[in-house]
Structure formats: structure tokens, C-alpha cells
Design an enzyme around this catalytic site. Structure first.
Site, PDB file in Angstrom:
ATOM      1  N   ARG A 145       3.141 -16.087  12.275  1.00 20.21           N
ATOM      2  CA  ARG A 145       2.418 -14.828  12.021  1.00 20.21           C
ATOM      3  C   ARG A 145       2.085 -14.112  13.331  1.00 20.21           C
ATOM      4  O   ARG A 145       2.072 -12.877  13.389  1.00 20.21           O
ATOM      5  CB  ARG A 145       1.131 -15.098  11.234  1.00 20.21           C
ATOM      6  N   ASN A 188       7.892  -2.691   7.458  1.00 17.97           N
ATOM      7  CA  ASN A 188       7.496  -3.536   8.598  1.00 17.97           C
ATOM      8  C   ASN A 188       8.417  -4.735   8.812  1.00 17.97           C
ATOM      9  O   ASN A 188       8.044  -5.701   9.459  1.00 17.97           O
ATOM     10  CB  ASN A 188       6.016  -3.926   8.495  1.00 17.97           C
ATOM     11  N   LYS A 241      13.164  -8.350   5.702  1.00 17.22           N
ATOM     12  CA  LYS A 241      13.182  -7.448   4.542  1.00 17.22           C
ATOM     13  C   LYS A 241      14.394  -6.506   4.627  1.00 17.22           C
ATOM     14  O   LYS A 241      15.046  -6.409   5.679  1.00 17.22           O
ATOM     15  CB  LYS A 241      11.865  -6.661   4.510  1.00 17.22           C
ATOM     16  N   GLU A 277       6.026 -20.427  -1.418  1.00 14.03           N
ATOM     17  CA  GLU A 277       7.118 -19.482  -1.148  1.00 14.03           C
ATOM     18  C   GLU A 277       8.426 -20.202  -0.847  1.00 14.03           C
ATOM     19  O   GLU A 277       9.492 -19.770  -1.295  1.00 14.03           O
ATOM     20  CB  GLU A 277       6.710 -18.537  -0.012  1.00 14.03           C
ATOM     21  N   ARG A 325       6.815  -6.806  14.856  1.00 16.90           N
ATOM     22  CA  ARG A 325       6.474  -5.495  14.269  1.00 16.90           C
ATOM     23  C   ARG A 325       6.028  -4.504  15.343  1.00 16.90           C
ATOM     24  O   ARG A 325       6.326  -3.306  15.258  1.00 16.90           O
ATOM     25  CB  ARG A 325       5.381  -5.661  13.201  1.00 16.90           C
ATOM     26  N   THR A 339       0.023  -6.600  10.084  1.00 19.39           N
ATOM     27  CA  THR A 339       0.722  -5.994   8.934  1.00 19.39           C
ATOM     28  C   THR A 339       1.141  -4.554   9.217  1.00 19.39           C
ATOM     29  O   THR A 339       2.276  -4.166   8.933  1.00 19.39           O
ATOM     30  CB  THR A 339      -0.219  -6.014   7.701  1.00 19.39           C
ATOM     31  N   TYR A 387       5.281 -11.403  -4.466  1.00 21.25           N
ATOM     32  CA  TYR A 387       4.073 -10.687  -4.044  1.00 21.25           C
ATOM     33  C   TYR A 387       2.987 -10.690  -5.124  1.00 21.25           C
ATOM     34  O   TYR A 387       2.147  -9.781  -5.140  1.00 21.25           O
ATOM     35  CB  TYR A 387       4.437  -9.242  -3.668  1.00 21.25           C
ATOM     36  N   HIS A 420       8.597 -10.611   6.673  1.00 18.85           N
ATOM     37  CA  HIS A 420       7.512 -11.280   5.958  1.00 18.85           C
ATOM     38  C   HIS A 420       7.336 -12.684   6.526  1.00 18.85           C
ATOM     39  O   HIS A 420       8.306 -13.351   6.845  1.00 18.85           O
ATOM     40  CB  HIS A 420       7.855 -11.413   4.465  1.00 18.85           C
ATOM     41  N   PHE A 459      -0.020  -0.106  -3.875  1.00 17.13           N
ATOM     42  CA  PHE A 459       1.338  -0.047  -3.337  1.00 17.13           C
ATOM     43  C   PHE A 459       2.255  -1.128  -3.908  1.00 17.13           C
ATOM     44  O   PHE A 459       3.408  -1.241  -3.496  1.00 17.13           O
ATOM     45  CB  PHE A 459       1.307  -0.141  -1.803  1.00 17.13           C
TER      46      PHE A 459
HETATM   47  P1  ATP Z   1       3.936  -9.913   4.393  1.00 14.72           P
HETATM   48  O1  ATP Z   1       3.288 -10.612   3.214  1.00 14.72           O
HETATM   49  O2  ATP Z   1       5.065  -8.992   3.974  1.00 14.72           O
HETATM   50  O3  ATP Z   1       4.298 -10.872   5.487  1.00 14.72           O
HETATM   51  P2  ATP Z   1       1.371  -9.297   5.459  1.00 14.72           P
HETATM   52  O4  ATP Z   1       1.024 -10.679   5.035  1.00 14.72           O
HETATM   53  O5  ATP Z   1       1.216  -8.943   6.898  1.00 14.72           O
HETATM   54  O6  ATP Z   1       2.860  -8.947   5.066  1.00 14.72           O
HETATM   55  P3  ATP Z   1       0.172  -8.315   3.020  1.00 14.72           P
HETATM   56  O7  ATP Z   1      -1.236  -7.915   2.902  1.00 14.72           O
HETATM   57  O8  ATP Z   1       0.592  -9.624   2.440  1.00 14.72           O
HETATM   58  O9  ATP Z   1       0.560  -8.249   4.586  1.00 14.72           O
HETATM   59  O10 ATP Z   1       1.056  -7.137   2.430  1.00 14.72           O
HETATM   60  C1  ATP Z   1       2.378  -7.371   2.026  1.00 14.72           C
HETATM   61  C2  ATP Z   1       3.216  -6.186   2.364  1.00 14.72           C
HETATM   62  O11 ATP Z   1       2.776  -5.071   1.610  1.00 14.72           O
HETATM   63  C3  ATP Z   1       3.118  -5.723   3.812  1.00 14.72           C
HETATM   64  O12 ATP Z   1       3.988  -6.415   4.671  1.00 14.72           O
HETATM   65  C4  ATP Z   1       3.518  -4.271   3.701  1.00 14.72           C
HETATM   66  O13 ATP Z   1       4.930  -4.132   3.700  1.00 14.72           O
HETATM   67  C5  ATP Z   1       2.985  -3.884   2.348  1.00 14.72           C
HETATM   68  N1  ATP Z   1       1.698  -3.205   2.499  1.00 14.72           N
HETATM   69  C6  ATP Z   1       0.522  -3.755   2.861  1.00 14.72           C
HETATM   70  N2  ATP Z   1      -0.444  -2.827   2.923  1.00 14.72           N
HETATM   71  C7  ATP Z   1       0.146  -1.650   2.582  1.00 14.72           C
HETATM   72  C8  ATP Z   1      -0.309  -0.315   2.450  1.00 14.72           C
HETATM   73  N3  ATP Z   1      -1.567   0.011   2.668  1.00 14.72           N
HETATM   74  N4  ATP Z   1       0.601   0.620   2.080  1.00 14.72           N
HETATM   75  C9  ATP Z   1       1.883   0.310   1.847  1.00 14.72           C
HETATM   76  N5  ATP Z   1       2.391  -0.948   1.956  1.00 14.72           N
HETATM   77  C10 ATP Z   1       1.526  -1.904   2.317  1.00 14.72           C
HETATM   78 MG    MG Z   2       1.377 -11.392   3.116  1.00 15.80          MG
END
Ligand code: ATP
Ligand code: MG
Length: 137
Positions: A85, A112, A9, A126, A102, A91, A49, A115, A57
Site C-alpha cells: 500500500r 488510479n 486496473k 481477495e 499513484r 487513494t 468491491y 489496487h 461511485f
Molecule cells: P483500491 O481498493 O482500488 O486499492 P483504495 O483502497 O486506495 O483503492 P478504496 O476506498 O478501497 O481505496 O476505493 C476503491 C476505489 O474506488 C479507489 O481506488 C478509486 O478508484 C475509487 N474511488 C474511491 N473514492 C472515490 C471517489 N470519491 N470518487 C470516485 N472513485 C473513487
Molecule cells: Mg480499497
């Protein structure tokens, strides 16, 4: 062979973590099959997303993903979706184990740095969203 979509990112790119992150996937033994630096539009970030569009968010997340260059990649190997993962970690970096990307390199959930696709079907979607078939080697 199994493939997954991984993106560094804008925060990870800006902080100079590209080599560190790629190195972890390479050392594990996964194979890089596509890579490009791209600054996604906000519309593109919203597509990426889309599953999170009801979350509070979502808007800030899409603003952030489109705020600078993203390093988009496809990695290949047995178990790469699930193990990718694991390499990334939870996350929320506060909950990521030390030794994960992370866990070692990030502090807050909104920054973080990386992705990874969360399952085989998402990975296919994706990869197709971010890459044309001829960009995969
Ligand atoms: P990613 O999809 O980015 O790999 P992830 O699968 O671990 O991350 P997701 O639930 O898909 O987690 O959330 C996507 C992204 O949204 C997270 O990586 C984070 O940057 C952001 N995010 C998730 N939860 C929160 C939150 N509570 N507040 C702010 N940002 C959040
Ligand atoms: Mg995700």
C-alpha cells in the site's frame, strides 16, 4: 509467508504501465507468486468491491473495473500488505506522495491504475476470489 492481492486496473494496462509497476514490486524484493490477465464481469467487480456498495461511485467503479483487461497478481513477502500500500500511495493521486505508483503515474481518483488489499484479512479474501489455489506457486 504474508501475501497480498494486487491488480493493475484497466487504465494501467491500457496505458502500458504493467512492466513499470511490476518492476517496483520486484526491485523492493517482494516475490510474485501468481499472475494472470483477466477481463472481470461487472458481477465479479461488484464482489471485489462489495465493501463499497453504499458509496455513490460504486456503480461507476464496477463498470470501470470490468471495462477491460486487469492484471491480477499475488505478491509475497514480509510486510507485503502494508508496504504494498505504501508503494501504491494514497487513494487520490492528488494526495499520493511523489515516488509512489499513484503519485508518479496517475492524476484522478477514478483512474488510479492499481489496487492493493487494505489488510491481511481482505488480502486472503481477495486472493481467494481472484485465484484458485493451484494458480499460486
Ligand atoms: P483500491 O481498493 O482500488 O486499492 P483504495 O483502497 O486506495 O483503492 P478504496 O476506498 O478501497 O481505496 O476505493 C476503491 C476505489 O474506488 C479507489 O481506488 C478509486 O478508484 C475509487 N474511488 C474511491 N473514492 C472515490 C471517489 N470519491 N470518487 C470516485 N472513485 C473513487
Ligand atoms: Mg480499497
Amino acid at each position: 509467508m504474508e501475501r497480498t492481492f494486487i491488480a493493475i486496473k484497466p487504465d494501467g494496462v491500457q496505458r502500458g504501465l504493467i512492466a513499470e509497476i511490476i518492476s517496483r514490486f520486484e526491485r523492493k524484493g517482494f516475490k510474485l507468486v501468481a499472475i494472470k490477465l483477466i477481463k472481470p464481469s461487472k458481477e465479479f467487480a461488484q464482489k471485489h468491491y462489495h465493501d463499497l456498495k453504499e458509496r455513490p461511485f460504486f456503480n461507476g467503479l464496477c463498470d470501470f473495473l470490468s471495462s477491460g483487461p486487469v492484471l491480477a497478481m499475488v505478491w509475497e513477502g514480509e510486510g507485503v500488505v502494508t508496504y504494498g500500500r505504501k508503494l501504491i500511495g494514497a487513494t487520490d493521486p492528488q494526495k499520493s506522495e511523489p515516488g509512489t505508483i499513484r503519485g508518479d503515474l496517475a492524476v484522478v481518483v477514478g483512474r488510479n491504475i492499481i489496487h492493493g488489499s487494505d489488510g491481511p484479512e481482505t488480502a486472503k479474501d481477495e486472493v481467494n476470489l481472484w485465484f484458485k489455489p493451484e494458480e499460486l506457486v
